[in-house]
Design a protein around this motif. Structure first.
Motif, PDB file in Angstrom:
ATOM      1  N   LEU A 184     -64.428 -94.810   1.691  1.00  0.00           N
ATOM      2  CA  LEU A 184     -64.488 -93.274   1.771  1.00  0.00           C
ATOM      3  C   LEU A 184     -64.426 -92.719   0.345  1.00  0.00           C
ATOM      4  O   LEU A 184     -64.931 -91.698   0.059  1.00  0.00           O
ATOM      5  CB  LEU A 184     -63.182 -93.097   2.204  1.00  0.00           C
ATOM      6  N   CYS A 185     -63.796 -93.420  -0.852  1.00  0.00           N
ATOM      7  CA  CYS A 185     -63.687 -92.749  -2.023  1.00  0.00           C
ATOM      8  C   CYS A 185     -65.050 -92.787  -2.676  1.00  0.00           C
ATOM      9  O   CYS A 185     -65.113 -92.156  -3.745  1.00  0.00           O
ATOM     10  CB  CYS A 185     -62.356 -93.599  -2.798  1.00  0.00           C
ATOM     11  N   GLY A 186     -65.791 -93.731  -2.327  1.00  0.00           N
ATOM     12  CA  GLY A 186     -67.149 -93.907  -3.062  1.00  0.00           C
ATOM     13  C   GLY A 186     -68.180 -92.844  -2.523  1.00  0.00           C
ATOM     14  O   GLY A 186     -69.119 -92.628  -3.020  1.00  0.00           O
ATOM     15  N   LEU A 187     -67.734 -92.135  -1.412  1.00  0.00           N
ATOM     16  CA  LEU A 187     -68.717 -91.196  -0.794  1.00  0.00           C
ATOM     17  C   LEU A 187     -68.887 -90.121  -1.809  1.00  0.00           C
ATOM     18  O   LEU A 187     -68.164 -89.442  -2.414  1.00  0.00           O
ATOM     19  CB  LEU A 187     -68.232 -90.687   0.522  1.00  0.00           C
ATOM     20  N   PRO A 188     -70.495 -89.791  -1.793  1.00  0.00           N
ATOM     21  CA  PRO A 188     -70.796 -88.419  -2.608  1.00  0.00           C
ATOM     22  C   PRO A 188     -70.344 -87.123  -1.846  1.00  0.00           C
ATOM     23  O   PRO A 188     -70.239 -86.136  -2.694  1.00  0.00           O
ATOM     24  CB  PRO A 188     -72.216 -88.715  -2.673  1.00  0.00           C
ATOM     25  N   GLN A 189     -70.238 -87.427  -0.414  1.00  0.00           N
ATOM     26  CA  GLN A 189     -69.729 -86.108   0.112  1.00  0.00           C
ATOM     27  C   GLN A 189     -68.570 -85.643  -0.085  1.00  0.00           C
ATOM     28  O   GLN A 189     -67.510 -86.290  -0.626  1.00  0.00           O
ATOM     29  CB  GLN A 189     -70.016 -86.287   1.701  1.00  0.00           C
ATOM     30  N   GLN A 190     -68.280 -84.364   0.425  1.00  0.00           N
ATOM     31  CA  GLN A 190     -66.794 -83.694   0.444  1.00  0.00           C
ATOM     32  C   GLN A 190     -66.175 -84.572   1.548  1.00  0.00           C
ATOM     33  O   GLN A 190     -66.620 -84.975   2.492  1.00  0.00           O
ATOM     34  CB  GLN A 190     -66.842 -82.215   0.771  1.00  0.00           C
ATOM     35  N   LEU A 191     -64.833 -84.875   1.339  1.00  0.00           N
ATOM     36  CA  LEU A 191     -63.980 -85.718   2.029  1.00  0.00           C
ATOM     37  C   LEU A 191     -62.731 -84.948   2.618  1.00  0.00           C
ATOM     38  O   LEU A 191     -62.133 -84.441   1.393  1.00  0.00           O
ATOM     39  CB  LEU A 191     -63.652 -86.938   1.486  1.00  0.00           C
ATOM     40  N   ILE A 192     -62.613 -84.716   3.910  1.00  0.00           N
ATOM     41  CA  ILE A 192     -61.189 -84.034   4.110  1.00  0.00           C
ATOM     42  C   ILE A 192     -60.529 -85.146   5.046  1.00  0.00           C
ATOM     43  O   ILE A 192     -61.140 -85.629   6.034  1.00  0.00           O
ATOM     44  CB  ILE A 192     -61.569 -82.976   5.085  1.00  0.00           C
ATOM     45  N   LEU A 193     -59.562 -85.693   4.972  1.00  0.00           N
ATOM     46  CA  LEU A 193     -58.842 -86.802   5.463  1.00  0.00           C
ATOM     47  C   LEU A 193     -57.266 -86.601   5.683  1.00  0.00           C
ATOM     48  O   LEU A 193     -56.732 -86.103   4.738  1.00  0.00           O
ATOM     49  CB  LEU A 193     -59.249 -87.980   4.912  1.00  0.00           C
ATOM     50  N   ALA A 194     -56.951 -86.820   6.853  1.00  0.00           N
ATOM     51  CA  ALA A 194     -55.591 -86.823   7.377  1.00  0.00           C
ATOM     52  C   ALA A 194     -55.149 -88.392   7.204  1.00  0.00           C
ATOM     53  O   ALA A 194     -55.789 -89.212   7.640  1.00  0.00           O
ATOM     54  CB  ALA A 194     -55.402 -86.331   8.899  1.00  0.00           C
ATOM     55  N   THR A 195     -53.683 -88.465   6.493  1.00  0.00           N
ATOM     56  CA  THR A 195     -53.373 -89.647   6.138  1.00  0.00           C
ATOM     57  C   THR A 195     -52.050 -89.649   6.245  1.00  0.00           C
ATOM     58  O   THR A 195     -51.247 -88.653   5.980  1.00  0.00           O
ATOM     59  CB  THR A 195     -53.989 -90.343   5.073  1.00  0.00           C
ATOM     60  N   HIS A 196     -51.256 -90.957   6.632  1.00  0.00           N
ATOM     61  CA  HIS A 196     -49.918 -91.114   6.354  1.00  0.00           C
ATOM     62  C   HIS A 196     -49.716 -91.971   5.126  1.00  0.00           C
ATOM     63  O   HIS A 196     -48.692 -92.520   4.494  1.00  0.00           O
ATOM     64  CB  HIS A 196     -49.032 -91.795   7.547  1.00  0.00           C
ATOM     65  N   ASP A 197     -50.829 -92.344   4.460  1.00  0.00           N
ATOM     66  CA  ASP A 197     -50.936 -93.412   3.226  1.00  0.00           C
ATOM     67  C   ASP A 197     -50.712 -92.521   2.087  1.00  0.00           C
ATOM     68  O   ASP A 197     -51.680 -91.767   1.750  1.00  0.00           O
ATOM     69  CB  ASP A 197     -52.325 -93.835   3.357  1.00  0.00           C
ATOM     70  N   LEU A 198     -49.479 -92.421   1.478  1.00  0.00           N
ATOM     71  CA  LEU A 198     -49.221 -91.350   0.315  1.00  0.00           C
ATOM     72  C   LEU A 198     -50.040 -91.795  -0.967  1.00  0.00           C
ATOM     73  O   LEU A 198     -50.198 -90.897  -1.648  1.00  0.00           O
ATOM     74  CB  LEU A 198     -47.741 -91.200   0.135  1.00  0.00           C
ATOM     75  N   GLU A 199     -50.177 -93.255  -1.161  1.00  0.00           N
ATOM     76  CA  GLU A 199     -51.006 -93.616  -2.295  1.00  0.00           C
ATOM     77  C   GLU A 199     -52.370 -93.132  -1.933  1.00  0.00           C
ATOM     78  O   GLU A 199     -52.983 -92.674  -3.119  1.00  0.00           O
ATOM     79  CB  GLU A 199     -50.993 -95.286  -2.118  1.00  0.00           C
ATOM     80  N   LEU A 200     -52.995 -93.111  -0.954  1.00  0.00           N
ATOM     81  CA  LEU A 200     -54.324 -92.356  -0.751  1.00  0.00           C
ATOM     82  C   LEU A 200     -54.356 -90.811  -0.953  1.00  0.00           C
ATOM     83  O   LEU A 200     -55.346 -90.460  -1.778  1.00  0.00           O
ATOM     84  CB  LEU A 200     -54.784 -92.882   0.732  1.00  0.00           C
TER      85      LEU A 200
END
Ligand SMILES: Nc1ncnc2c1ncn2[C@@H]1O[C@H](COP(=O)(O)OP(=O)(O)O)[C@@H](O)[C@H]1O
Ligand SMILES: [Mg+2]
Length: 237
Positions: A184-200
């Motif tokens: 996901l972090c390698g994507l060239p696109q804009q990324l909107i993500l919901a997460t409980h992973d606070l490190e992420l």
């Protein structure tokens, strides 16, 4: 560019023998999201999925407007969906076909008309993610991490302009979480993500904290994540 203008989402909850109750899932949310990586965090039931689902027209605003690159999700949903790739927490909600190969081929149907060329391209995309050996295996026999990567491959095959991911790592162990995060972090696109992973979330350019259907903090990760931690201790920010 994503714009939410004074967006509220209200649903009517049926009640046995009584009048339905109106429930507000999101309340007057205004946001402009242009950053490359945006994380949405908040408690269970705070409205994260509702907020993300607005971005591809899976949920429509009861009031206000949602625009994706200027396209209104209420009136131009087809064009919006062509732009927005949506990754679900549970990849089985996403994978429509029996095997990874068939699923990626399905995603390519508009772009590659020739059947043999489409299959070859699908295999190539799976191989790029290290999934070539699993291409013809039933998606039900894949591990959670493999399934999420297949889902990502399938969504990216449609060449979306932006990727929205709703808790994409919640069901994964650490190893698979790391693989999916790297993808996901390698994507060239804009990324909107919901997460409980606070490190992420801490790796995002911007973090939006949702609580009871409202944005309660928005900005740089360090400050907003701290707000969320305090909120979860029931010590209001
Ligand atoms: N279609 C719906 N009908 C009724 N209530 C809903 C619907 N969708 C979500 N909700 C409720 O709205 C609240 C927010 O849900 P959601 O956006 O899924 O939160 P989150 O993703 O942060 O856990 C929850 O209380 C949930 O039960
Ligand atoms: Mg959710």
């Amino acid at each position: 560019m994503i714009e939410l203008h004074q967006v509220s989402v209200t649903v009517s909850l049926p009640q046995a023998g009584r009048k339905p109750i109106a429930k507000t899932l999101l309340s007057e949310v205004s946001l402009s999201l242009a950053e490359r990586r945006v994380a949405v965090i908040g408690a269970n039931g705070s409205g994260k999925s509702t907020l993300l689902r607005l971005l591809n027209g899976l949920v429509l605003p009861t009031a206000g407007r949602v625009l994706v690159d200027g396209l209104d999700t209420a009136t131009q949903v087809r064009q919006v969906r062509a732009r927005v790739g949506f990754i679900f927490t549970d990849p089985l909600a996403q994978l429509l076909m029996g095997t990874a190969l068939d699923d990626v081929e399905l995603s390519l149907r508009d772009q590659v008309r020739d059947k043999a060329a489409r299959r070859a391209r699908a295999l190539e995309l799976l191989a790029e993610r290290g999934l070539a050996d699993l291409a013809e295996q039933s998606v039900y026999d894949l591990s959670g991490g493999e399934r999420q990567l297949v889902s990502l491959t399938s969504v990216l095959a449609t060449q979306p302009e932006l990727v929205v991911a709703d808790e994409p790592t919640t069901l994964l162990d650490l190893r698979n979480r790391n693989t999916v995060v790297a993808a996901l972090c390698g994507l060239p696109q804009q990324l909107i993500l919901a997460t409980h992973d606070l490190e992420l979330a801490a790796q995002a350019d911007r973090v939006v904290v949702v609580d009871a259907g409202r944005i309660v903090a928005d900005g740089a990760p360090a400050r907003t994540i701290d707000c969320y931690r305090r909120l979860m201790r029931d010590d209001r920010p």
